[in-house]
Design an enzyme around this catalytic site. Structure first.
Site, PDB file in Angstrom:
ATOM      1  NE  ARG A 162      -0.661   0.521   4.938  1.00 25.58           N
ATOM      2  CZ  ARG A 162      -1.236   0.400   6.132  1.00 25.58           C
ATOM      3  NH1 ARG A 162      -2.454  -0.093   6.237  1.00 25.58           N
ATOM      4  NH2 ARG A 162      -0.613   0.766   7.218  1.00 25.58           N
TER       5      ARG A 162
ATOM      6  CB  CYS B 199       5.434  10.239  -6.119  1.00 26.22           C
ATOM      7  SG  CYS B 199       6.081  11.925  -6.123  1.00 26.22           S
TER       8      CYS B 199
ATOM      9  CG  ASN C 105      -4.890   4.829   6.808  1.00 27.65           C
ATOM     10  OD1 ASN C 105      -5.715   5.045   7.703  1.00 27.65           O
ATOM     11  ND2 ASN C 105      -3.953   3.913   6.901  1.00 27.65           N
ATOM     12  CD  GLU C 106      -1.735   4.907  10.383  1.00 24.87           C
ATOM     13  OE1 GLU C 106      -0.962   4.214   9.699  1.00 24.87           O
ATOM     14  OE2 GLU C 106      -2.047   4.620  11.550  1.00 24.87           O
TER      15      GLU C 106
ATOM     16  CB  CYS D  55      10.783  10.804  -7.895  1.00 26.79           C
ATOM     17  SG  CYS D  55       9.381  11.929  -7.888  1.00 26.79           S
TER      18      CYS D  55
ATOM     19  CD  GLU E  45      -6.188   2.775  11.930  1.00 30.04           C
ATOM     20  OE1 GLU E  45      -5.178   2.081  12.199  1.00 30.04           O
ATOM     21  OE2 GLU E  45      -6.372   3.284  10.823  1.00 30.04           O
TER      22      GLU E  45
HETATM   23  C1  GAL Z   1      -2.564   1.406  10.906  1.00 31.75           C
HETATM   24  C2  GAL Z   1      -3.344   1.516   9.614  1.00 31.75           C
HETATM   25  C3  GAL Z   1      -4.386   0.435   9.481  1.00 31.75           C
HETATM   26  C4  GAL Z   1      -3.797  -0.889   9.860  1.00 31.75           C
HETATM   27  C5  GAL Z   1      -3.268  -0.818  11.252  1.00 31.75           C
HETATM   28  C6  GAL Z   1      -2.726  -2.112  11.771  1.00 31.75           C
HETATM   29  O1  GAL Z   1      -1.317   1.973  10.738  1.00 31.75           O
HETATM   30  O2  GAL Z   1      -3.950   2.772   9.504  1.00 31.75           O
HETATM   31  O3  GAL Z   1      -4.847   0.417   8.159  1.00 31.75           O
HETATM   32  O4  GAL Z   1      -2.776  -1.192   8.961  1.00 31.75           O
HETATM   33  O5  GAL Z   1      -2.243   0.126  11.298  1.00 31.75           O
HETATM   34  O6  GAL Z   1      -2.216  -1.994  13.064  1.00 31.75           O
END
Ligand code: GAL
Length: 662
Positions: free
Chosen positions: A114, A118, A152-153, A160, A305
């Site tokens: 994933r 760039c 995400n994050e 490059c 998360e």
């Molecule tokens: C985070 C991410 C999630 C999953 C998780 C696993 O960094 O946003 O998609 O990969 O870690 O711990």
């Protein structure tokens, strides 16, 4: 979630990442049923759905998402809808190889994992905004969508040629012309002088040490670029939706300036994965939560998360012990979270995270882990009284990303003075005493605080230094740690006795960094202790000396000083102190300011935090502890009883105490 509340009146939200594209429709129906039973009311959908939503360039397949959103909505579950832009489909890299990131050594990073993009590639940006726009148009007014989750994050960097082009424009905006750049980077050193912009490239793998100013500006550029991507997607979403927009941060991640992101999101969201094998992980979690709260100016934030049990990305992955899921979650709520969410709802059968824990394990609902999830859902439902309320703090640590980046440059006096470790070391004594602490930036207001700790602010600009001095004069207590105030905004050493901008305030100043070969004995009214690893050769210019080196090369050199200035005091620790000595210093600072926790004599491993009407008392230890809860009888929202005086808390259990009338 004050201005942008995803629900009013505020309630605590509960849920996790939901990845329905990994499952069939019968499973979706089972999912929503089980979610409802568990009290789940917010799920993040679509984080990694790009290849499913756009199977071929320009095609859209929204049918499945229509069904999922309707299903969730019909079961009373709100959606945090993600833009899928963190993981482009393989076709993007195949058709547009320039979207693939290149690392510092020139290696192209391919699809199959994933994050293979760039941030500077225009084709990536166009494709990301196109799918974002279509999602926003289709679901911007869908009743299930309560929040938007960009990417995400944020954390991708690239070295490059396209990145080089954007980096040059960024540098021109910062430094004006090449002369400005050469001066700021000190390129007279090692024949690095740039004669044409084309010669300026990202800090790619080089034969020897990089120029630290080059590295510092590149970090700033990478962070700004990621923020630009966030803003671009957010603005597209806002054209079609009134739902608040966020992105999930990674706490103390060095890649992106969390404070800059905090200023751009409608509500701050963070991911935090404790390491169950680390005995201080609950302290680091508390510090991180306090940082995250501060990034949003104290407003409630979202724990986007965490893991229910084990992660699968450390080399060895012990699960959380029984009870920890609950105490970790209560801890986040205590420190300002209005949502407790997990990665992820249902454990994946395939893919790289197939051995990561989930709210619904492979073994199904009849498991201890899922029972804990349900217990937590039920408990959060009883804590609405704290939702939306503030977490008062009268102490603050100062942390700044630019300064952190500057401190991470190569070839320093020691690699043992690490900002993140110093933050934790200075935080721990405050945590242990139940003194809630914000983690502010150097430009944030100081007025709310009585104690401000600057553990290691390597880069200190003139304005924050002046404001610290005024605040001390007006009565504040300041504690400054070693390695502070050494460089300017470009990472160049400030000439003169250090910390140049604080030495008058501290009444003490240094002239030489002194990494230690052997521990150095120190003595004074703070007792006797050994300093290991790092000290500074300083002298008092009028400050009281509370501890000094005794013997050896540094014999007589002050190590802890205190300077009365106006109505306040400025303390300086010019060495890495052992934990007990630092604890002693902070105990004295707290005594001077009159700051104390709400409960006395709290045993080690027990956390006490006030949020709004509730006092959270959390036992992070593996054994029962006896805590004096004080004379006032209060109702515990966890166990339902009325508690007062000496009370035994079970291992990894907590109480949330409110006045009887609440
Ligand atoms: C985070 C991410 C999630 C999953 C998780 C696993 O960094 O946003 O998609 O990969 O870690 O711990």
């Amino acid at each position: 979630m004050t201005d942008h509340a995803v629900r009013r009146p505020p309630t605590l939200r509960f849920g996790g990442d939901y990845n329905p594209e990994q499952w069939d429709e019968a499973t979706w129906r089972e999912d929503v049923d089980l979610m409802r039973r568990a009290g789940v009311d917010l799920v993040t959908v679509g984080v990694f759905s790009w290849a499913t939503l756009e199977p071929r360039p320009g095609e859209r397949d929204f049918g499945w998402l229509d069904t999922v959103l309707d299903l969730l909505h019909n079961h009373g579950i709100g959606v945090d809808l993600a833009t899928p832009t963190a993981s482009p489909p393989p076709w993007l890299g195949r058709l547009h190889p320039a979207t693939l990131p290149v690392d510092a050594s020139g290696t192209v990073l391919h699809w199959g994992s994933r994050n293979q993009f760039c941030p500077s590639a225009q084709e990536y940006r166009d494709a990301a905004l196109s799918i974002t726009g279509d999602l926003a148009r289709r679901y911007g007014r869908h009743p299930a969508v309560q929040l938007w989750h960009v990417g995400n994050e944020l954390g991708q960097s690239c070295w490059c040629e396209r990145t080089a082009v954007r980096f040059r424009s960024w540098l021109a905006a910062r430094h004006g012309d090449l002369d400005g750049l050469n001066a700021a980077w000190g390129t007279a050193f090692w024949s690095q002088r740039y004669g044409r912009w084309e010669e300026v490239v990202p800090p790619r793998t080089a034969p020897y040490l990089h120029n630290p100013a080059h590295l510092l500006d590149f970090q700033r550029f990478c962070s700004d670029t990621l923020l630009e991507l966030y803003r671009a997607e957010r603005d597209v979403l806002r054209e079609h939706s009134d739902a608040p927009v966020t992105t999930n941060l990674m706490g103390f991640s060095p890649v992106v300036d969390g404070r800059a992101v905090g200023a751009e999101v409608d509500v701050v969201a963070n991911d935090h994965y404790v390491d169950p094998a680390d005995p201080r992980s609950h302290v680091f979690a508390a510090l991180t939560h306090d940082l995250v709260r501060s990034l949003g100016g104290g407003a409630p934030w979202l724990l986007m998360e965490q893991a229910t049990g084990a992660v699968n990305w450390r080399p060895h992955n012990p699960p959380k012990p029984a009870g920890r899921l609950l105490t970790d979650s209560l801890q986040a709520v205590a420190r300002g979270a209005d949502a407790v969410c997990f990665f992820q709802w249902r454990a994946s059968r395939a893919g790289s995270e197939q051995f990561h824990s989930a709210m619904l394990p492979h073994a199904g609902p009849d498991t201890a882990r899922h029972r804990e999830v349900r217990e937590l859902g039920a408990l959060l439902g009883r804590l609405d009284a704290v939702a939306g309320t503030p977490v008062p703090a009268r102490a603050a640590l100062v942390h700044d990303w630019s300064s952190w980046w500057a401190s991470r440059g190569p070839a320093r006096p020691t690699d043992r003075l690490r900002v993140e470790e110093q933050l934790l070391a200075h935080y721990e004594p405050l945590f242990a005493r139940g003194v809630t602490t914000d983690v502010i930036g150097p430009d944030d207001p100081l007025e709310p605080y009585r104690l401000v700790v600057v553990p290691a602010l390597h880069l200190l600009e003139p304005a924050p230094a002046r404001r610290l001095a005024e605040w001390v004069r007006a009565g504040g207590t300041l504690l400054v740690g070693p390695g502070t105030g050494l460089v300017d905004r470009d990472g160049a050493v400030e000439p003169g006795r250090f910390p140049v901008r604080l030495r008058d305030l501290l009444g003490a100043s240094g002239e030489e960094h002194h990494p230690l070969v052997e521990p150095s004995p120190c003595t004074g009214e703070l007792g006797e202790f050994l300093v290991a690893d790092y000290a500074e050769r300083v002298r008092s210019d009028g400050a009281e000396v509370l501890a000094a080196h005794a013997g050896g090369d540094l014999d007589g050199v002050p190590v802890v000083t205190r300077h009365a200035v106006g109505a306040g005091r400025a303390w300086y620790c010019s060495a890495l102190l052992p934990p007990a000595a630092l604890d002693g210093v902070l105990a004295r600072c707290l005594a001077e300011t009159g700051l104390a926790g709400e409960l006395d004599g709290v045993p080690a491993g027990v956390e006490v935090v006030r949020r709004g009407p509730a006092l959270f008392v959390l036992n992070h230890t593996a054994g029962p502890v006896s805590v004096d809860l004080g004379a006032t009888a209060r109702r515990d929202l966890v166990g339902g009883q009325t508690l007062a005086g000496r009370t035994v808390l079970a291992p990894r259990a907590g109480a949330v105490l409110v006045e009887e009338s609440t």
